[in-house]
Design a protein around this motif. Structure first.
Motif, PDB file in Angstrom:
ATOM      1  N   ALA A  16       3.286  40.183  73.223  1.00 58.96           N
ATOM      2  CA  ALA A  16       1.864  39.913  72.927  1.00 58.96           C
ATOM      3  C   ALA A  16       1.624  39.788  71.425  1.00 58.96           C
ATOM      4  CB  ALA A  16       0.989  41.011  73.521  1.00 58.96           C
ATOM      5  N   GLU A  17       2.308  40.621  70.633  1.00 58.29           N
ATOM      6  CA  GLU A  17       2.128  40.561  69.179  1.00 58.29           C
ATOM      7  C   GLU A  17       2.759  39.278  68.613  1.00 58.29           C
ATOM      8  OE1 GLU A  17       0.214  42.601  67.541  1.00 58.29           O
ATOM      9  OE2 GLU A  17       0.029  44.284  68.920  1.00 58.29           O
ATOM     10  N   PHE A  18       3.905  38.885  69.176  1.00 57.05           N
ATOM     11  CA  PHE A  18       4.496  37.614  68.718  1.00 57.05           C
ATOM     12  C   PHE A  18       3.611  36.436  69.146  1.00 57.05           C
ATOM     13  CE2 PHE A  18       8.880  39.597  68.169  1.00 57.05           C
ATOM     14  CZ  PHE A  18       8.921  39.369  66.800  1.00 57.05           C
ATOM     15  N   GLU A  49       1.161  39.331  59.355  1.00 55.26           N
ATOM     16  CA  GLU A  49       0.799  40.690  59.797  1.00 55.26           C
ATOM     17  C   GLU A  49       1.169  40.913  61.257  1.00 55.26           C
ATOM     18  OE1 GLU A  49      -2.909  42.547  59.276  1.00 55.26           O
ATOM     19  OE2 GLU A  49      -2.826  42.453  57.094  1.00 55.26           O
ATOM     20  N   GLU A  50       0.857  39.909  62.088  1.00 52.72           N
ATOM     21  CA  GLU A  50       1.156  40.045  63.525  1.00 52.72           C
ATOM     22  C   GLU A  50       2.664  40.171  63.756  1.00 52.72           C
ATOM     23  OE1 GLU A  50      -1.010  40.723  65.600  1.00 52.72           O
ATOM     24  OE2 GLU A  50      -2.874  39.975  64.766  1.00 52.72           O
ATOM     25  N   THR A  51       3.427  39.463  62.955  1.00 57.66           N
ATOM     26  CA  THR A  51       4.890  39.569  63.072  1.00 57.66           C
ATOM     27  C   THR A  51       5.322  41.012  62.807  1.00 57.66           C
ATOM     28  OG1 THR A  51       5.080  37.298  62.340  1.00 57.66           O
ATOM     29  CG2 THR A  51       7.074  38.602  62.226  1.00 57.66           C
ATOM     30  N   THR A  52       4.711  41.636  61.809  1.00 61.40           N
ATOM     31  CA  THR A  52       5.083  43.034  61.514  1.00 61.40           C
ATOM     32  C   THR A  52       4.597  43.984  62.617  1.00 61.40           C
ATOM     33  OG1 THR A  52       3.132  43.557  60.141  1.00 61.40           O
ATOM     34  CG2 THR A  52       5.043  42.622  59.010  1.00 61.40           C
ATOM     35  N   HIS A  53       3.489  43.625  63.288  1.00 57.36           N
ATOM     36  CA  HIS A  53       3.036  44.458  64.417  1.00 57.36           C
ATOM     37  C   HIS A  53       4.098  44.450  65.517  1.00 57.36           C
ATOM     38  CE1 HIS A  53      -1.502  43.757  63.348  1.00 57.36           C
ATOM     39  NE2 HIS A  53      -0.847  44.430  62.419  1.00 57.36           N
ATOM     40  N   ALA A  54       4.665  43.263  65.774  1.00 58.40           N
ATOM     41  CA  ALA A  54       5.733  43.151  66.780  1.00 58.40           C
ATOM     42  C   ALA A  54       6.954  43.938  66.325  1.00 58.40           C
ATOM     43  CB  ALA A  54       6.088  41.684  67.002  1.00 58.40           C
ATOM     44  N   HIS A  93      -9.729  37.245  71.239  1.00 59.29           N
ATOM     45  CA  HIS A  93      -8.318  37.585  71.354  1.00 59.29           C
ATOM     46  C   HIS A  93      -8.052  39.020  70.888  1.00 59.29           C
ATOM     47  CE1 HIS A  93      -4.002  37.118  71.441  1.00 59.29           C
ATOM     48  NE2 HIS A  93      -3.942  37.593  70.215  1.00 59.29           N
ATOM     49  N   GLU A  94      -8.655  39.405  69.774  1.00 57.73           N
ATOM     50  CA  GLU A  94      -8.423  40.764  69.268  1.00 57.73           C
ATOM     51  C   GLU A  94      -9.007  41.827  70.194  1.00 57.73           C
ATOM     52  OE1 GLU A  94      -6.250  41.589  67.265  1.00 57.73           O
ATOM     53  OE2 GLU A  94      -5.850  39.681  66.282  1.00 57.73           O
ATOM     54  N   GLN A  95     -10.112  41.499  70.872  1.00 59.34           N
ATOM     55  CA  GLN A  95     -10.648  42.444  71.860  1.00 59.34           C
ATOM     56  C   GLN A  95      -9.648  42.617  73.010  1.00 59.34           C
ATOM     57  OE1 GLN A  95     -14.487  40.457  72.346  1.00 59.34           O
ATOM     58  NE2 GLN A  95     -15.455  42.350  71.738  1.00 59.34           N
TER      59      GLN A  95
HETATM   60 FE1  OFO Z   1      -1.605  42.754  66.289  1.00 62.12          FE
HETATM   61  O1  OFO Z   1      -3.371  42.833  66.008  1.00 62.12           O
HETATM   62 FE2  OFO Z   1      -4.079  41.152  66.030  1.00 62.12          FE
HETATM   63  O2  OFO Z   1      -3.526  40.538  67.577  1.00 62.12           O
END
Ligand code: OFO
Length: 177
Positions: A16-18, A49-54, A93-95
């Motif tokens: 999901a993060e990717f 940022e999203e890549t780092t979340h993954a 999407h963020e929700q």
């Molecule tokens: Fe990873 O926070 Fe946005 O989607």
């Protein structure tokens, strides 16, 4: 040892993060095509940022002796109706991502996986910021309406955003910054 239910959900969250990263990168390309370099920059930084979340999930699953499973990433949309439409979609999407994180937190509580619960609190706080950022820019774009000058000013402002690896997954010295 990582709890199996939590591991499965974390692997889904890596995907999901990717996907989030892909979505923002596609939006960045859209803004490049529209000659809005500031909005392109903002969404490009968000892609990073999203890549780092993954990667934060990736590292954690490995650290706990779990099995990382990387699955196919869904293709993101290519076109949007307007910059406002992009940010309406980002907000939605963020929700959705917040709901996924909350679901993971629920699972960590049910499974009494305190370490994962502790790690997930970083994402709980991050999602507050992600939704707030999207809502703020969406509000600006609503007020700007059809004003070309307003859009120009906002674009200029968003060109200042720089990438900061708060997860420390790429640069350990910036963790938590
Ligand atoms: Fe990873 O926070 Fe946005 O989607």
């Amino acid at each position: 040892m990582l709890n199996q239910k939590v591991e499965k959900l974390m692997n889904e969250q890596i995907n999901a993060e990717f996907y989030s990263a892909f979505l923002y990168l596609s939006m960045s390309a859209y803004f490049e095509r529209m000659n809005l370099p500031g909005l392109a920059n903002w969404t490009y930084v968000q892609y990073l940022e999203e890549t780092t979340h993954a990667l934060k999930f990736f590292k954690y699953v490995n650290e706990r002796g779990g099995n990382v499973r990387l699955a196919t990433i869904k293709e993101p949309p290519v076109e949007w109706k307007s910059p406002l439409h992009v940010f309406q979609e980002i907000y939605k999407h963020e929700q959705h991502v917040t709901a996924l994180i909350n679901n993971l937190v629920d699972a960590s509580i049910q499974e009494k996986d305190h370490a994962s619960n502790n790690m997930l609190q970083w994402y709980v706080a991050e999602q507050v910021e992600e939704e707030a950022n999207a809502q703020l820019i969406m509000g600006h774009l609503e007020r700007i309406g059809e004003s070309k000058d307003g859009l120009f000013m906002l674009d200029k402002e968003l060109s200042a955003r720089t990438f900061n690896d708060a997860t420390g997954t790429i640069n350990p010295t910036t963790a938590g910054a």
